[in-house]
Design an enzyme around this catalytic site. Structure first.
Site, PDB file in Angstrom:
ATOM      1  CG  ASN A  54      24.405 -11.992  84.935  1.00 23.37           C
ATOM      2  OD1 ASN A  54      23.863 -11.336  85.825  1.00 23.37           O
ATOM      3  ND2 ASN A  54      23.722 -12.607  83.990  1.00 23.37           N
ATOM      4  CG  HIS A  94      16.013 -16.605  85.786  1.00 17.47           C
ATOM      5  ND1 HIS A  94      15.241 -15.807  84.955  1.00 17.47           N
ATOM      6  CD2 HIS A  94      17.276 -16.504  85.321  1.00 17.47           C
ATOM      7  CE1 HIS A  94      16.017 -15.261  84.031  1.00 17.47           C
ATOM      8  NE2 HIS A  94      17.255 -15.662  84.234  1.00 17.47           N
ATOM      9  CG  ASP A 109      12.120 -14.832  85.138  1.00 21.21           C
ATOM     10  OD1 ASP A 109      12.632 -15.541  86.022  1.00 21.21           O
ATOM     11  OD2 ASP A 109      12.447 -14.925  83.936  1.00 21.21           O
ATOM     12  CD  GLU A 165      23.808 -18.906  83.069  1.00 18.18           C
ATOM     13  OE1 GLU A 165      23.961 -19.945  82.402  1.00 18.18           O
ATOM     14  OE2 GLU A 165      22.778 -18.209  83.017  1.00 18.18           O
ATOM     15  CD  GLU A 168      19.817 -13.273  83.095  1.00 21.92           C
ATOM     16  OE1 GLU A 168      19.169 -14.321  82.954  1.00 21.92           O
ATOM     17  OE2 GLU A 168      20.993 -13.144  82.706  1.00 21.92           O
TER      18      GLU A 168
HETATM   19  O1  G3I Z   1      17.317 -17.031  66.656  1.00 21.82           O
HETATM   20  C1  G3I Z   1      17.028 -18.431  66.445  1.00 21.82           C
HETATM   21  C2  G3I Z   1      16.121 -18.588  65.273  1.00 21.82           C
HETATM   22  O2  G3I Z   1      16.812 -18.189  64.115  1.00 21.82           O
HETATM   23  C3  G3I Z   1      15.685 -20.061  65.186  1.00 21.82           C
HETATM   24  O3  G3I Z   1      14.779 -20.201  64.154  1.00 21.82           O
HETATM   25  C4  G3I Z   1      15.066 -20.515  66.483  1.00 21.82           C
HETATM   26  C5  G3I Z   1      14.700 -21.977  66.470  1.00 21.82           C
HETATM   27  O4  G3I Z   1      14.643 -22.514  67.771  1.00 21.82           O
HETATM   28  O5  G3I Z   1      15.978 -20.307  67.513  1.00 21.82           O
HETATM   29  C6  G3I Z   1      16.345 -18.955  67.676  1.00 21.82           C
HETATM   30  O6  G3I Z   1      17.244 -18.837  68.728  1.00 21.82           O
HETATM   31  C7  G3I Z   1      16.695 -18.986  70.022  1.00 21.82           C
HETATM   32  C8  G3I Z   1      16.988 -17.691  70.776  1.00 21.82           C
HETATM   33  O7  G3I Z   1      16.607 -17.840  72.102  1.00 21.82           O
HETATM   34  C9  G3I Z   1      16.282 -16.490  70.182  1.00 21.82           C
HETATM   35  O8  G3I Z   1      14.897 -16.667  70.237  1.00 21.82           O
HETATM   36  C10 G3I Z   1      17.370 -20.149  70.684  1.00 21.82           C
HETATM   37  O9  G3I Z   1      16.966 -21.347  70.073  1.00 21.82           O
HETATM   38  C11 G3I Z   1      17.015 -20.187  72.138  1.00 21.82           C
HETATM   39  O10 G3I Z   1      17.819 -21.165  72.791  1.00 21.82           O
HETATM   40  C12 G3I Z   1      17.322 -18.839  72.770  1.00 21.82           C
HETATM   41  O11 G3I Z   1      16.953 -18.931  74.116  1.00 21.82           O
HETATM   42  C13 G3I Z   1      17.477 -17.918  74.936  1.00 21.82           C
HETATM   43  C14 G3I Z   1      18.435 -18.529  75.959  1.00 21.82           C
HETATM   44  O12 G3I Z   1      18.864 -17.537  76.881  1.00 21.82           O
HETATM   45  C15 G3I Z   1      19.665 -19.105  75.297  1.00 21.82           C
HETATM   46  O13 G3I Z   1      20.450 -18.115  74.693  1.00 21.82           O
HETATM   47  C16 G3I Z   1      16.312 -17.245  75.635  1.00 21.82           C
HETATM   48  O14 G3I Z   1      15.523 -16.548  74.679  1.00 21.82           O
HETATM   49  C17 G3I Z   1      16.826 -16.272  76.691  1.00 21.82           C
HETATM   50  O15 G3I Z   1      15.760 -15.789  77.459  1.00 21.82           O
HETATM   51  C18 G3I Z   1      17.804 -16.984  77.616  1.00 21.82           C
HETATM   52  O16 G3I Z   1      18.321 -16.051  78.508  1.00 21.82           O
HETATM   53  C19 G3I Z   1      19.196 -16.561  79.507  1.00 21.82           C
HETATM   54  C20 G3I Z   1      20.228 -15.510  79.793  1.00 21.82           C
HETATM   55  O17 G3I Z   1      20.886 -15.164  78.598  1.00 21.82           O
HETATM   56  C21 G3I Z   1      21.232 -15.973  80.847  1.00 21.82           C
HETATM   57  N1  G3I Z   1      20.559 -16.399  82.048  1.00 21.82           N
HETATM   58  C22 G3I Z   1      19.499 -17.370  81.854  1.00 21.82           C
HETATM   59  C23 G3I Z   1      18.483 -16.875  80.822  1.00 21.82           C
HETATM   60  C24 G3I Z   1      17.371 -17.883  80.646  1.00 21.82           C
HETATM   61  O18 G3I Z   1      17.862 -19.061  80.113  1.00 21.82           O
END
Ligand code: G3I
Length: 356
Positions: free
Chosen positions: A204, A240, A270, A163, A268
């Site tokens: 990506n 997405h 969906d 990105e 990715e």
């Molecule tokens: O691991 C912590 C946990 O310790 C904490 O208690 C909790 C509280 O909110 O957060 C947890 O981290 C979260 C993590 O996912 C794991 O569940 C983050 O807040 C949350 O922001 C994170 O979201 C991910 C996001 O990327 C940001 O990294 C999504 O699951 C994931 O599906 C999303 O994936 C991205 C791709 O990497 C790139 N392209 C877009 C896609 C969707 O946004």
């Protein structure tokens, strides 16, 4: 004489009636019921994967069961991101990522690395980092090379940069660009290649299917990298998308990415059913069928690419219960080929049909 003949005929009739064997009633043989179940990856002409949540892989056998059975490629949804792997400057936390790599190796599945450098999901030690451009360069290079070296020979492909562009096609004003200039992207690819010369390196991004400006910017960057000999091997299109994404836009994205001559990863996938984020909406079979048509069109169009360019299609997580979409849009949705009860939706069959 006539009397004797009549008697003889009567006797013959009686004899033949008596000697007639009982016809045995036909034996009905019920064939054993053999349930020939499908496995998605065996039905597809290219690798098919899912992004996975490590905690669910460890603790939910229905979830891990689907991953094991249906896919031959996996991506860590979060476990290989900067913040997850490298939470403080001198600490690397390999546990979850190693768990997935071991799982993939034991099951003969490909593992795609996601992602080395991204503008977000950074640990605070990076966002708070103070240093000149040489120190920032060192930070970025050290992270890339430590991670790629750790997984060398196990993780065969990486999303090196994720990105970099805004939807308008201008480079995003990320911390990396602010500290290191626009060409940091090319150097990330060089650093990753130095650490593992056999890894396949991808750029990506999302939006290929709705922003021609962004798509053009990405394709121009790849053309420039190829001309300069920057080691790039593929383009990842996140996809997405929504149920309203048109055939024309899907085709434009796929053919555009293929025009680079590099590998193409739908990385990715969906497909949202509630793009207006309505609160009082329910899943219906009509919606499921509409979604299936989109999944089929994506797979069918992708499948027209040359074999050497089809790196594969990865969905972003496994079931509707685990998708990031409802949390992100603050409304219900059902974007994946498996429902919250771990059952196949019409989209599952549609993927198989698209791959025929
Ligand atoms: O691991 C912590 C946990 O310790 C904490 O208690 C909790 C509280 O909110 O957060 C947890 O981290 C979260 C993590 O996912 C794991 O569940 C983050 O807040 C949350 O922001 C994170 O979201 C991910 C996001 O990327 C940001 O990294 C999504 O699951 C994931 O599906 C999303 O994936 C991205 C791709 O990497 C790139 N392209 C877009 C896609 C969707 O946004």
């Amino acid at each position: 004489m006539k009397k004797y003949s009549l008697l003889l005929a009567t006797a013959l009739l009686i004899f033949s009636a008596c000697s007639k064997k009982e016809t045995p009633s036909p034996v009905v043989v019920t064939p054993p019921v053999v349930v020939v179940d499908t496995m998605l990856y065996k039905m597809m002409p290219f690798p098919v994967g899912a992004a996975v949540n490590i905690s669910l892989m460890k603790n939910n056998v229905r979830y891990s069961g689907i991953v094991t059975k249906e896919y031959n490629s996996v991506t860590a949804e979060n476990a290989m991101k900067f913040g997850a792997l490298h939470p403080s400057q001198n600490t690397y936390n390999w546990a979850d990522a190693d768990y997935l790599v071991n799982y993939a190796q034991l099951g003969n599945k490909r593992i795609h690395g996601h992602t080395l450098i991204w503008y977000t999901s950074l640990p605070t030690w990076v966002t708070n980092f103070v240093g000149d451009s040489a120190a920032w360069e060192n930070l970025m290079k050290t992270h890339i090379q430590t991670v790629v070296t750790h997984f060398k020979g196990k993780v065969a492909s990486w999303d090196v940069v994720n990105e970099h562009f805004e939807d308008t096609g201008i480079p995003r004003n990320s911390v990396w660009r602010q500290k290191l200039g626009n060409d940091y992207v090319a150097r990330c690819f060089q650093y990753a290649h130095e650490a593992d010369p056999s890894a396949l390196l991808f750029y990506n991004d999302y939006g290929h299917e709705y922003s021609a400006a962004k798509r053009t910017a990405i394709l121009n960057m790849i053309t420039d990298f190829k001309a300069r000999g920057i080691p790039i091997h593929g383009t990842g299109m996140q996809f997405h998308m929504t149920v309203n994404t048109s055939d024309a836009n899907i085709t434009a994205a796929i053919t555009g990415a293929a025009s680079t001559g590099l590998k193409v990863h739908i990385s990715e996938l969906d497909i949202r059913l509630n793009p207006s984020a309505a609160q009082n909406i329910a899943y219906t079979s009509f919606l499921g069928d509409q979604q299936a048509l989109r999944y089929k069109y994506v797979v069918k169009t992708y499948n027209t690419l040359p074999v050497s360019q089809k790196f594969g299609i990865t969905t972003w997580n496994v079931t509707d219960a685990d998708s990031w979409i409802p949390g992100w849009q603050g409304a219900p949705d059902w974007p994946l080929p498996f429902d919250a009860n771990y059952l196949r939706k019409p989209a599952y069959k549609a993927m198989i049909e698209g791959g025929k």
